[in-house]
Design a protein around this motif. Structure first.
Motif, short mmCIF file in Angstrom:
data_model
loop_
_atom_site.label_atom_id
_atom_site.label_comp_id
_atom_site.label_asym_id
_atom_site.label_seq_id
_atom_site.Cartn_x
_atom_site.Cartn_y
_atom_site.Cartn_z
N ARG A 115 2.21 -11.34 4.01
CA ARG A 115 2.34 -11.62 2.57
C ARG A 115 1.90 -13.05 2.23
O ARG A 115 1.50 -13.31 1.10
CB ARG A 115 3.76 -11.31 2.09
N THR A 174 -4.06 -0.10 2.24
CA THR A 174 -3.33 -0.32 3.49
C THR A 174 -4.32 -0.54 4.64
O THR A 174 -4.11 -1.36 5.51
CB THR A 174 -2.41 0.88 3.80
N GLY A 175 -5.40 0.23 4.64
CA GLY A 175 -6.44 0.06 5.67
C GLY A 175 -6.30 1.05 6.81
O GLY A 175 -5.20 1.51 7.13
N HIS A 224 0.81 -5.15 8.58
CA HIS A 224 1.58 -4.24 7.73
C HIS A 224 2.93 -4.82 7.31
O HIS A 224 3.96 -4.16 7.38
CB HIS A 224 1.76 -2.87 8.39
N LEU A 247 3.27 -5.74 4.27
CA LEU A 247 3.36 -4.99 3.01
C LEU A 247 2.55 -3.71 3.17
O LEU A 247 1.69 -3.62 4.04
CB LEU A 247 2.75 -5.79 1.85
N ASP A 248 2.79 -2.74 2.29
CA ASP A 248 1.87 -1.60 2.20
C ASP A 248 1.11 -1.72 0.88
O ASP A 248 1.33 -2.66 0.10
CB ASP A 248 2.61 -0.26 2.36
N SER A 249 0.21 -0.79 0.65
CA SER A 249 -0.68 -0.91 -0.52
C SER A 249 0.09 -0.93 -1.85
O SER A 249 -0.26 -1.67 -2.77
CB SER A 249 -1.71 0.21 -0.52
N VAL A 250 1.15 -0.14 -1.93
CA VAL A 250 1.95 -0.09 -3.15
C VAL A 250 2.59 -1.46 -3.40
O VAL A 250 2.59 -1.99 -4.52
CB VAL A 250 3.05 1.00 -3.05
N GLN A 251 3.10 -2.05 -2.33
CA GLN A 251 3.74 -3.36 -2.46
C GLN A 251 2.73 -4.45 -2.77
O GLN A 251 3.02 -5.39 -3.50
CB GLN A 251 4.50 -3.69 -1.16
N ILE A 309 6.21 -13.08 -4.34
CA ILE A 309 7.25 -12.21 -3.79
C ILE A 309 8.55 -13.00 -3.61
O ILE A 309 9.65 -12.52 -3.87
CB ILE A 309 6.81 -11.60 -2.44
N ASN A 353 -6.09 9.52 -1.92
CA ASN A 353 -6.79 10.55 -1.15
C ASN A 353 -6.22 11.91 -1.53
O ASN A 353 -5.15 12.29 -1.06
CB ASN A 353 -6.63 10.30 0.35
N ARG A 364 0.59 14.02 -2.83
CA ARG A 364 -0.51 13.06 -3.06
C ARG A 364 -0.54 12.52 -4.49
O ARG A 364 -0.83 11.36 -4.72
CB ARG A 364 -1.84 13.70 -2.71
N VAL A 388 2.07 12.43 -6.49
CA VAL A 388 3.29 11.63 -6.63
C VAL A 388 3.05 10.23 -6.09
O VAL A 388 3.44 9.22 -6.69
CB VAL A 388 4.47 12.29 -5.87
N ARG A 389 2.35 10.18 -4.96
CA ARG A 389 2.07 8.86 -4.37
C ARG A 389 1.14 8.05 -5.27
O ARG A 389 1.33 6.85 -5.44
CB ARG A 389 1.46 9.02 -2.98
N LYS A 436 3.15 6.60 -7.85
CA LYS A 436 3.92 5.47 -7.36
C LYS A 436 3.08 4.19 -7.43
O LYS A 436 3.56 3.12 -7.78
CB LYS A 436 4.29 5.77 -5.91
#
Lengths: 222, 311
Positions: free
Chosen positions: B89, B111-112, B127, B129-133, B148, B166, B175, B177-178, B181
């Motif tokens: 981060r 995320t990669g 990792h 963080l993830d992509s959403v974060q 943050i 994806n 998918r 729902v994600r 998010k």
């Protein structure tokens, strides 16, 4: 429980070849359960080393023992009277046990006889799978009892990445997608709504990122 | 008057109600900036913005921040991609600030791919963080002026926030729902993974429309023209989360080898038209992988040129 696998015999031979009096020390704890470093494996390793060095025309004294636990001083102390009789110890305990031997017997050369792998469960005999990474802040209540830190290859906290296919992780077809497991479990529990709420960045200070960890329980100390 | 969160060309095109087109240009596996400029030049004027990949498939390339800066110098608007695999981060937020300071106005939060796919499989991944974060972090920095940690940002990064989706990965029903998010976290535009299974994509978009997501974010359909039967087979077998139906492979096999590329482009143009006709599709993300020189032709044939200008 901690899971380990024995190091290749060639590697161990390479480590011990310059020492004449060896103690192979097993541990009756975790490594006995996963059949990597208990008394049985001590005997197998000692026999293999004896055979190798005899065939190589080298005479070595190789003794065997196994302690109740190498991660407790009271059991390690049992080696106190005999340890000076050896040039080196091959510890078949996990990395914790091997280090504790070195901690207590500071002048003794200590070699690891196993590769300590992870904290895992026994799916079947001989098949162990990681379940916990000891992050120090358990979130299983949020994720249906399946840990995304240990079971998602990217430690994702907000659901599966785009590489999850037919329940498998993109890293290898024999790794179940941790988030698929979480999803199915939450569905079964009727808790899919947990999925929709964004999860904020994790505080990793309780994981290894916070430096070497310790637990100090004043209530247990005398 | 329209208000913009970043004022990038891409954001303006979307907000003008026109269909947007983005391209993609991967930096090379070396410091050869000329090669990168050469590829990017084909896209200039043909697309509204160009994605710059961040060590895609976990293969070391020159960094997306530098490549984005090169595009800016060429007069091309970049969509800088950023993956959470390689930076924690501290580094992610630092690069966001640096990118914004250099005038980069679109950021795609990813995320990669896992490093096991790349040229350094022995590496550690981050990792943190993830992509959403990551998307939420950028939104907080931009809209609330906070990092943050809660530290105040001195000069907020004005960036238009994107992410990937994806529609073909599993669990399928999750998918959308994600994607929701990601949008809830602050994502304003979505670029999908390469679409080949049109039927499944239709279902994905229906669900997205039903959930109201197409009202909240601009969704761009990801199209990658197939150059040959070999490429189609490779995509089907080796690219995680990609679903190439046999019908396309059969179609490519049905023409002589020297005509396969043309057939691939024909398929891509058909897909572009079909996607643009779908409710909720705000644009096309054309990923002509190492085929940048054909982008003008594809977009011309698809009727997407010239690109609109917005002020």
């Amino acid at each position: 429980m901690i899971r380990a696998v024995g190091k290749p015999i060639e590697e161990i031979i390479g480590m011990v070849q310059d020492f004449n009096k060896l103690l192979i020390a097993g541990c009756d704890g975790c490594v006995t359960v996963c059949e990597a470093g208990g008394l049985k494996e001590v005997k197998v390793l000692a026999a293999a080393l004896r055979l190798y060095f005899t065939q190589a025309g080298t005479s070595k004294q190789i003794e065997e023992t196994s302690l109740t636990r190498q991660c407790d001083k009271e059991y390690l102390a049992q080696l106190r009277d005999s340890i000076d009789g050896y040039d080196a110890v091959v510890s078949l305990a996990c990395g914790v046990g091997a280090q504790f031997v070195a901690d207590m017997y500071t002048k003794k050369v200590v070699f690891p006889g196993v590769n300590t792998s992870f904290m895992g469960a026994t799916e079947e005999r001989g098949w162990y799978v990681e379940r916990c990474q000891g992050c120090g802040q358990c979130i299983l209540a949020e994720t249906g009892g399946v840990c995304p830190i240990a079971r998602c290859s990217k430690r994702m906290l907000n659901g599966p990445c785009g590489g999850s296919e037919a329940g498998k992780c993109e890293v290898a077809p024999d790794i179940p997608c941790g988030w698929e497991l979480i999803y199915e479990r939450l569905k079964t529990l009727g808790q899919l709504d947990r999925f929709e709420k964004p999860v904020t960045p994790k505080d990793w200070t309780t994981s290894r990122d916070g430096g070497v960890r310790k637990i100090l329980r004043e209530d247990l100390r005398v | 008057m329209t208000t913009y969160s970043a004022g990038s060309n891409l954001e303006k095109i979307f907000k003008s109600g026109k269909k947007a087109v983005t391209g993609e240009c991967g930096p090379p596996r070396g410091a050869d900036a000329e090669h990168f400029r050469h590829k990017a030049n084909f896209l200039k004027g043909c697309v509204d913005a160009v994605n710059v990949t961040d060590n895609q498939t976990a293969v070391v390339r020159f960094c997306s921040l530098a490549a984005s800066k090169i595009l800016l110098e060429m007069g091309i608007e970049p969509v800088m991609q950023m993956v959470t695999r390689d930076m924690n981060r501290i580094a992610l937020q630092s690069n966001i600030l640096g990118a914004a300071a250099m005038g980069i106005k679109n950021l795609l939060c990813l995320t990669g791919d896992h490093q096991s796919f790349g040229d350094h499989p022995q590496s550690k991944n981050v990792h943190d963080l993830d992509s959403v974060q990551l998307a939420n972090t950028l939104r907080m920095m931009r809209d609330e002026g906070k990092m943050i940690s809660g530290t105040e940002v001195q000069g907020r990064p004005q960036m238009f926030i994107g992410a990937a989706a994806n529609p073909f990965a599993d669990p399928q029903e999750f998918r959308v729902v994600r994607m929701g998010k990601k949008i809830a976290a602050g994502v304003q535009f979505i670029q999908t993974q390469c679409i080949y299974n049109m039927e499944r994509f239709h279902k994905f978009m229906e669900m997205a429309n039903d959930m109201g997501l197409t009202e909240k974010a601009y969704i761009m359909a990801g199209i990658t023209p197939l150059k040959s039967v070999g490429m189609a087979n490779y995509m089907k077998k080796f690219v995680p989360g990609l679903d190439v139906p046999d019908s396309y492979i059969t179609r490519l096999k049905g023409v002589p080898k020297d005509k396969q590329a043309a057939e691939g482009i024909k398929i891509a143009v058909e897909q572009i038209h079909e996607c643009l006709a779908m409710k909720g599709i705000a644009g096309i993300h054309l990923m002509a992988i190492e085929w940048e020189e054909r982008v003008p032709e594809i977009l011309e044939t698809a009727g997407l040129l010239p690109r609109p200008t917005v002020s």
